[in-house]
Design a protein around this motif. Structure first.
Motif, mmCIF file in Angstrom:
data_model
loop_
_atom_site.group_PDB
_atom_site.id
_atom_site.type_symbol
_atom_site.label_atom_id
_atom_site.label_comp_id
_atom_site.label_asym_id
_atom_site.label_seq_id
_atom_site.Cartn_x
_atom_site.Cartn_y
_atom_site.Cartn_z
ATOM 1 N N LYS A 123 34.957 57.342 42.791
ATOM 2 C CA LYS A 123 33.812 57.621 41.919
ATOM 3 C C LYS A 123 32.789 56.505 42.067
ATOM 4 N N ILE A 124 31.536 56.882 42.334
ATOM 5 C CA ILE A 124 30.468 55.897 42.480
ATOM 6 C C ILE A 124 30.096 55.329 41.110
ATOM 7 N N ALA A 125 30.133 54.007 40.989
ATOM 8 C CA ALA A 125 29.834 53.344 39.722
ATOM 9 C C ALA A 125 28.349 53.453 39.395
ATOM 10 N N ASP A 126 28.051 53.820 38.168
ATOM 11 C CA ASP A 126 26.654 53.866 37.735
ATOM 12 C C ASP A 126 26.442 53.090 36.433
ATOM 13 N N ARG A 127 27.494 52.394 35.975
ATOM 14 C CA ARG A 127 27.357 51.564 34.775
ATOM 15 C C ARG A 127 28.000 50.185 34.952
ATOM 16 N N TYR A 128 29.258 50.179 35.321
ATOM 17 C CA TYR A 128 29.977 48.910 35.467
ATOM 18 C C TYR A 128 29.728 48.304 36.849
ATOM 19 N N SER A 129 29.844 46.958 36.903
ATOM 20 C CA SER A 129 29.599 46.239 38.148
ATOM 21 C C SER A 129 30.793 45.363 38.492
ATOM 22 N N ARG A 130 31.025 45.202 39.774
ATOM 23 C CA ARG A 130 32.076 44.305 40.234
ATOM 24 C C ARG A 130 31.588 42.858 40.290
ATOM 25 N N ALA A 131 30.346 42.646 40.700
ATOM 26 C CA ALA A 131 29.834 41.300 40.912
ATOM 27 C C ALA A 131 28.325 41.299 40.735
ATOM 28 N N ALA A 132 27.782 40.086 40.540
ATOM 29 C CA ALA A 132 26.337 39.930 40.353
ATOM 30 C C ALA A 132 25.847 38.740 41.164
ATOM 31 N N ASN A 133 24.562 38.701 41.443
ATOM 32 C CA ASN A 133 23.976 37.565 42.140
ATOM 33 C C ASN A 133 24.256 36.273 41.379
ATOM 34 N N GLY A 134 24.637 35.247 42.120
ATOM 35 C CA GLY A 134 24.956 33.971 41.503
ATOM 36 C C GLY A 134 26.378 33.884 40.989
ATOM 37 N N GLY A 135 27.124 34.977 41.098
ATOM 38 C CA GLY A 135 28.487 35.010 40.593
ATOM 39 C C GLY A 135 29.514 34.650 41.655
ATOM 40 N N VAL A 136 30.707 35.246 41.535
ATOM 41 C CA VAL A 136 31.825 34.891 42.426
ATOM 42 C C VAL A 136 32.291 36.091 43.246
ATOM 43 N N GLY A 137 31.406 37.059 43.457
ATOM 44 C CA GLY A 137 31.796 38.266 44.176
ATOM 45 C C GLY A 137 32.279 38.014 45.590
ATOM 46 N N PHE A 138 31.738 36.975 46.245
ATOM 47 C CA PHE A 138 32.128 36.679 47.627
ATOM 48 C C PHE A 138 33.469 35.963 47.690
ATOM 49 N N ALA A 139 33.932 35.422 46.557
ATOM 50 C CA ALA A 139 35.200 34.695 46.507
ATOM 51 C C ALA A 139 36.336 35.667 46.207
ATOM 52 N N LYS A 140 37.521 35.309 46.692
ATOM 53 C CA LYS A 140 38.684 36.148 46.375
ATOM 54 C C LYS A 140 39.321 35.565 45.108
ATOM 55 N N ASN B 224 37.818 38.672 39.570
ATOM 56 C CA ASN B 224 37.105 39.815 40.143
ATOM 57 C C ASN B 224 37.942 41.086 40.017
ATOM 58 N N TYR B 225 39.236 40.938 40.178
ATOM 59 C CA TYR B 225 40.121 42.098 40.145
ATOM 60 C C TYR B 225 40.392 42.520 38.705
ATOM 61 N N ALA B 226 40.555 41.531 37.817
ATOM 62 C CA ALA B 226 40.780 41.858 36.406
ATOM 63 C C ALA B 226 39.622 42.673 35.840
ATOM 64 N N GLY B 227 38.407 42.295 36.218
ATOM 65 C CA GLY B 227 37.236 43.001 35.709
ATOM 66 C C GLY B 227 37.064 44.400 36.252
ATOM 67 N N SER B 228 37.785 44.714 37.327
ATOM 68 C CA SER B 228 37.654 46.046 37.932
ATOM 69 C C SER B 228 38.631 47.058 37.355
ATOM 70 N N PHE B 229 39.645 46.587 36.635
ATOM 71 C CA PHE B 229 40.719 47.503 36.224
ATOM 72 C C PHE B 229 40.256 48.547 35.199
ATOM 73 N N TYR B 230 39.442 48.135 34.229
ATOM 74 C CA TYR B 230 39.009 49.100 33.210
ATOM 75 C C TYR B 230 38.114 50.195 33.787
ATOM 76 N N PRO B 231 37.069 49.866 34.580
ATOM 77 C CA PRO B 231 36.284 50.939 35.197
ATOM 78 C C PRO B 231 37.141 51.854 36.085
ATOM 79 N N THR B 232 38.135 51.280 36.763
ATOM 80 C CA THR B 232 39.031 52.102 37.581
ATOM 81 C C THR B 232 39.855 53.032 36.694
ATOM 82 N N HIS B 233 40.289 52.524 35.544
ATOM 83 C CA HIS B 233 41.015 53.352 34.578
ATOM 84 C C HIS B 233 40.159 54.540 34.128
#
Length: 356
Positions: free
Chosen positions: A172-189, A193-202
């Protein structure tokens, strides 16, 4: 390096029949502690529990990073790593961003090879299976002060890896929740990053989808990642993927696939791709494939993409027609020593690195 071997191996051939990812851990693990401003001597010891209190810093302030790698066994019994230097570089890149100490190369590389050599019987020879390797670092200081920790643990644990997904997925293409933002830690493992993805995935699963295709945080108009993977889109005979950025993880599998595709004569474009472009391509019949790529899964072709209230069904291509499956076969063959390695990616793990 200190070596404490297990008294009696827990290995049985039945472990290779496992169907659940990340639960069948091998005999040993590597541990190395950071304290008083320096790394100590690494130790390989039997896999098991560690002693921490509820005040462990990572549990409060989230200084936790990791990598995903695999070891492969060829038909001749040789065991290989795949581009381990890329994971070493990315782990330290993540460490810098989270204000954690960088791990020395000799601890990472020598420790990794010694651990895999010691537990090489746990590396399955079945084509497509592997031993998953999880280097991880987290803050261990017993303190609930809001600051960077003064103590850390670097560890490597390993687990038998079956095929990660045994069925194609819908996303499902996200249209509300985001995984990462500019200036954040999206490029880091980073663990968060994973904890924040679980609820939108749910929420996506409640709508009948398996994962989320992440879009840019500002406008939700550009496709960035998919689930825990980089995402690739095939429109016509062209393979398109987003460029890496401070929001998008620089995946080792992604980079390898792009180089393989070019070598195989597949036209590749690394550029921003909009949700609207994917939607329009589906409506015109030009959208041939959308698939995720990553260490654990290698490749997973999607059967449907959710866009708003619409479910865009994707064609079922044969293994000979699918770019995703062609690339997966070529990569796994290279990783397992079945085919030649023109890139120099395969690293053999020498035997008897650990003395008896």
């Amino acid at each position: 390096m200190i070596i404490e071997k297990i008294k009696e191996s827990r290995f049985t051939p039945e472990v290779f029949d496992i169907e659940t990812f990340g639960t069948a851990f091998s005999d040993h693990m590597l541990l190395c502690w950071y304290k008083d401003g320096k790394w100590g001597e690494p130790i390989i010891k039997p896999y098991g529990k560690l002693d921490f209190t509820p005040a462990i810093s990572v549990g409060h302030y989230g200084q936790g990073i990791f990598e995903g790698m695999k070891a492969y066994k060829g038909s001749n019994g040789d065991v290989y790593l795949f581009r381990p230097e890329k994971n070493f570089e990315r782990l330290n890149k993540s460490a810098v961003r989270l204000d954690m100490p960088e791990i020395p190369e000799h601890i990472f590389m020598d420790g990794l090879k010694a651990l895999v050599d010691l537990d090489r019987q746990w590396v399955p020879a079945t084509h497509g299976m592997s031993l998953y390797l999880r280097p991880v670092m987290f803050a261990t200081e017993e303190a609930i002060t809001a600051r960077s920790s003064n103590e850390y643990l670097f560890a490597i644990l390993t687990a038998v890896a079956p095929n990660y997904y045994n069925k194609p997925l819908s996303v499902k293409i996200a249209d509300r929740y985001s995984r990462a933002a500019n200036g954040g830690v999206g490029f880091a493992k980073a663990a968060g990053n994973y904890a924040g993805s679980f609820y939108p995935t749910h929420l996506a699963r409640e709508e009948g989808y398996d994962q989320v295709v992440w879009t840019d945080d500002a406008t939700h108009t550009f496709i960035e990642e998919a689930g825990t993977m980089n995402v690739m889109v095939r429109i016509g005979d062209k393979l398109i993927t987003a460029p890496t950025s401070e929001r998008i993880l620089d995946g080792v599998t992604r980079d390898s696939m792009l180089q393989l595709a070019t070598k195989l004569g597949i036209e590749v474009e690394v550029r921003k791709i909009t949700v609207q472009e994917v939607y329009d391509a589906h409506k015109s019949g030009e959208l041939k494939e959308v698939f995720g790529v990553g260490t654990a899964v290698v490749v997973n072709n999607y059967v449907a993409v959710g866009y708003g209230d619409e479910r865009l069904e994707l064609p079922l291509l044969s293994p000979e027609e699918s770019y995703g499956q062609i690339l997966k076969k070529n990569l796994v063959d290279l990783q397992m020593g079945v085919s030649e390695d023109p890139f120099g990616w395969r690293v053999k793990v020498e035997e008897n690195l650990v003395e008896a």
